[in-house]
Scaffold this motif. Structure first.
Motif, PDB file in Angstrom:
ATOM      1  N   LYS A  42      37.640  32.977  49.346  1.00  0.00           N
ATOM      2  CA  LYS A  42      37.149  33.548  48.090  1.00  0.00           C
ATOM      3  C   LYS A  42      36.288  32.540  47.328  1.00  0.00           C
ATOM      4  CE  LYS A  42      39.108  34.815  43.579  1.00  0.00           C
ATOM      5  NZ  LYS A  42      40.381  34.975  42.835  1.00  0.00           N
ATOM      6  N   SER A 169      44.446  35.561  42.089  1.00  0.00           N
ATOM      7  CA  SER A 169      44.182  35.982  43.473  1.00  0.00           C
ATOM      8  C   SER A 169      45.292  36.850  44.050  1.00  0.00           C
ATOM      9  CB  SER A 169      44.015  34.748  44.374  1.00  0.00           C
ATOM     10  OG  SER A 169      42.952  33.936  43.964  1.00  0.00           O
ATOM     11  N   CYS A 171      46.960  39.652  43.411  1.00  0.00           N
ATOM     12  CA  CYS A 171      46.859  41.102  43.605  1.00  0.00           C
ATOM     13  C   CYS A 171      45.897  41.446  44.734  1.00  0.00           C
ATOM     14  CB  CYS A 171      46.431  41.783  42.313  1.00  0.00           C
ATOM     15  SG  CYS A 171      47.747  41.916  41.081  1.00  0.00           S
ATOM     16  N   ASP A 172      44.712  40.840  44.719  1.00  0.00           N
ATOM     17  CA  ASP A 172      43.746  41.104  45.789  1.00  0.00           C
ATOM     18  C   ASP A 172      44.300  40.656  47.138  1.00  0.00           C
ATOM     19  OD1 ASP A 172      41.901  42.203  44.069  1.00  0.00           O
ATOM     20  OD2 ASP A 172      40.811  40.321  43.762  1.00  0.00           O
ATOM     21  N   GLN A 176      45.162  43.269  50.358  1.00  0.00           N
ATOM     22  CA  GLN A 176      44.429  43.171  51.613  1.00  0.00           C
ATOM     23  C   GLN A 176      45.269  42.605  52.752  1.00  0.00           C
ATOM     24  OE1 GLN A 176      40.591  41.154  51.027  1.00  0.00           O
ATOM     25  NE2 GLN A 176      40.566  41.875  48.914  1.00  0.00           N
ATOM     26  N   SER A 206      44.939  48.089  42.318  1.00  0.00           N
ATOM     27  CA  SER A 206      43.929  48.112  43.378  1.00  0.00           C
ATOM     28  C   SER A 206      43.771  49.517  43.930  1.00  0.00           C
ATOM     29  CB  SER A 206      44.317  47.155  44.500  1.00  0.00           C
ATOM     30  OG  SER A 206      44.352  45.823  44.022  1.00  0.00           O
TER      31      SER A 206
END
Length: 500
Positions: A42, A169, A171-172, A176, A206
């Motif tokens: 990221k 970071s 939650c993302d 994924q 999300s």
């Protein structure tokens, strides 16, 4: 030193190799390196960096004294910037275990190729849980399901900026990422508990443009086996198609199957009822968009083309339902007889396995990375320089356990497409040698297409002009539960997709 705690809700069972141990749940040794990688990728924000180079590049840039923006990364690394791992400790604490372990069956006898007979154990069947198939000699080798209502992640972080990066970071990362075995198929789904964290500045809901809901028949009990069966059905429509059949044992069953036009003679010589048939949408997409055929057709043409084979001694043997007989049997013959000189690997775009069992033909098909030798013949790439053995599907299912306003519990399944991972896999793996393990002389050479866009594939199959299930599936199969399930999922996907 700073503390950071997240309470996660577990949404789907985790397939665990240590299921029999107390507190078997997420492992810090799996979560931390994957979270490290996610944060590094990221921050690098460079799609040109392949995944296997991310840590190396991050370490190099963190140690570059001339880049002020990246210099702080060095303080985040273990060993004063000497190691490509972020400097924090992680502890995992599970709470409120739910009993969902599968029953262990056996022992039963299995005969090895050598003729030796051994005792093996299996678990009861569960959709897409493949690791226990064939049985294990010890129950300790079996994998099983683990489920806790809540799991706490407790971070001890030494840098305040790194603490903020982890919080922003999480939650993302969790949206994924799944954990344990069979991650891409929806097992091991965790996410921060909305009831506890929804007011936190880092918390986010999300979503994905591709999602559908699955409701259990009995609202009092979420039956994951039945719901995962529906996910499996949907995935099979995307990749290899569906050809479910049932072995018949008497003339009454055979006559009835023939009357319903659902009978066929198997390649193994036995009588079968066609339960449900769905031609792969990947086949349809390859034909319409690439004007090409896929590897399954090429394999059949190469290894199993004719029902009647004449051997060197002049004797003949008939193998029922080979390619020539299939073309006669299927009413949707335009799909089966479509032919072209253009052939590519298409099924394996959604996950490459090097070995396939073609049970109806009593054969094993093997795929290996290939290169041309000095005699201009295709041969296996040597182990020391080959770039892969297999790669997982670039499609990830994220099933979230939800409750409606009326208290009805269901799964909302998000479908995530990882285009960058697919691009890297296709770039690294181009040429293949496919062989029949029983007859390597019949090997063939095949490649992936140069490019494949996952979003374009989904836009194609969600376009009712391109794919209409009422004409795609034969009328005789349209009263089945399989048809109703698939029709409902595609209707939901179209209704939820913003551009349809």
């Amino acid at each position: 030193m700073h503390k950071l705690t997240f309470t996660l809700k577990q949404h789907t069972p985790l397939i665990h190799f240590q299921h029999d141990q107390t507190g078997a749940t997420l492992r810090a040794t799996e979560v931390k390196p994957r979270l490290d990688f996610f944060i590094m990728k990221k921050l690098l924000n460079d799609t040109g960096i392949p995944d296997h180079k991310v840590r190396e590049v991050f370490l190099e840039r963190a140690n570059n004294p001339h880049d002020e923006n990246q210099k702080k990364w060095k303080n985040w690394l273990v060993g004063n910037g000497d190691h490509a791992a972020l400097d924090y400790k992680l502890k995992v604490l599970p709470y409120d275990q739910i009993d969902c372990e599968l029953n262990i069956l056996g022992p039963k006898q299995r005969q090895l190729e050598s003729g030796e007979k051994i005792n093996v154990y299996e678990t009861e069947s569960f959709p897409m849980l493949l690791s226990n198939m064939g049985g294990k000699e010890s129950t300790n080798e079996l994998k099983n399901l683990s489920f806790f209502q809540r799991v706490k992640l407790i971070f001890t972080v030494y840098d305040i900026d790194l603490k903020s990066q982890i919080a922003n970071s999480i939650c993302d990362f969790l949206f994924q990422t799944n954990f344990g075995n069979r991650q891409s198929k929806g097992f091991g789904c965790f996410y921060p508990d909305e009831n506890e964290h929804s007011k936190e500045t880092w918390y986010k809901n999300s979503t994905s443009p591709y999602h559908f809901d699955l409701f259990p028949e009995n609202n009092e009990n979420i039956e994951f086996s039945a719901l995962f069966k529906k996910i499996e059905l949907f995935y099979r429509t995307l990749r290899g198609g569906i050809n479910e059949k049932k072995k018949l044992y008497n003339t009454y069953e055979v006559d009835r199957a023939k009357k319903e036009q659902k009978y066929h003679r198997g390649a193994d010589g036995n009588d079968y009822l066609d339960v449900f048939y769905f031609k792969s949408l990947m086949f349809l997409y390859a034909r319409e968009v690439y004007k090409a055929n896929w590897e399954k057709r090429k394999i059949k043409e190469n290894f199993f083309p004719k029902s009647t084979i004449t051997f060197r001694d002049g004797t003949e043997r008939t193998f029922p339902y080979r390619l020539d007989k299939q073309e006669e049997a299927r009413p949707l013959s335009d799909q089966l007889i479509f032919n072209t000189r253009n052939f590519f690997l298409f099924r394996d775009i959604l996950g490459l396995a090097t070995d396939e069992s073609w049970k109806s033909y009593k054969s094993e098909i093997h795929k290996s990375q290939a290169q041309l030798n000095r005699f201009n013949k295709w041969e296996d790439v040597p182990d020391k320089i080959k770039t892969f053995d297999r790669f997982k599907s670039p499609i990830l299912f994220k099933p979230f356990l939800m409750s409606s306003d009326e208290g009805e519990r269901y799964l909302r399944v998000f479908v995530l497409l990882n285009q960058s991972a697919l691009d890297e896999a296709l770039k690294a793996n181009k040429d293949f040698r496919i062989s029949n393990k029983k007859n390597n002389r019949d090997e063939l050479h095949i490649t992936f297409p140069n490019y494949f866009d996952l979003n374009q594939y989904f836009e194609f199959i969600l376009n009712p002009v391109k794919f209409d299930i009422s004409t795609h599936v034969e009328q005789k199969f349209q009263k089945t539960i399989q048809f109703q399930t698939i029709e409902d999922i595609y209707n939901q996907l179209r209704n939820n997709y913003p551009n349809t």
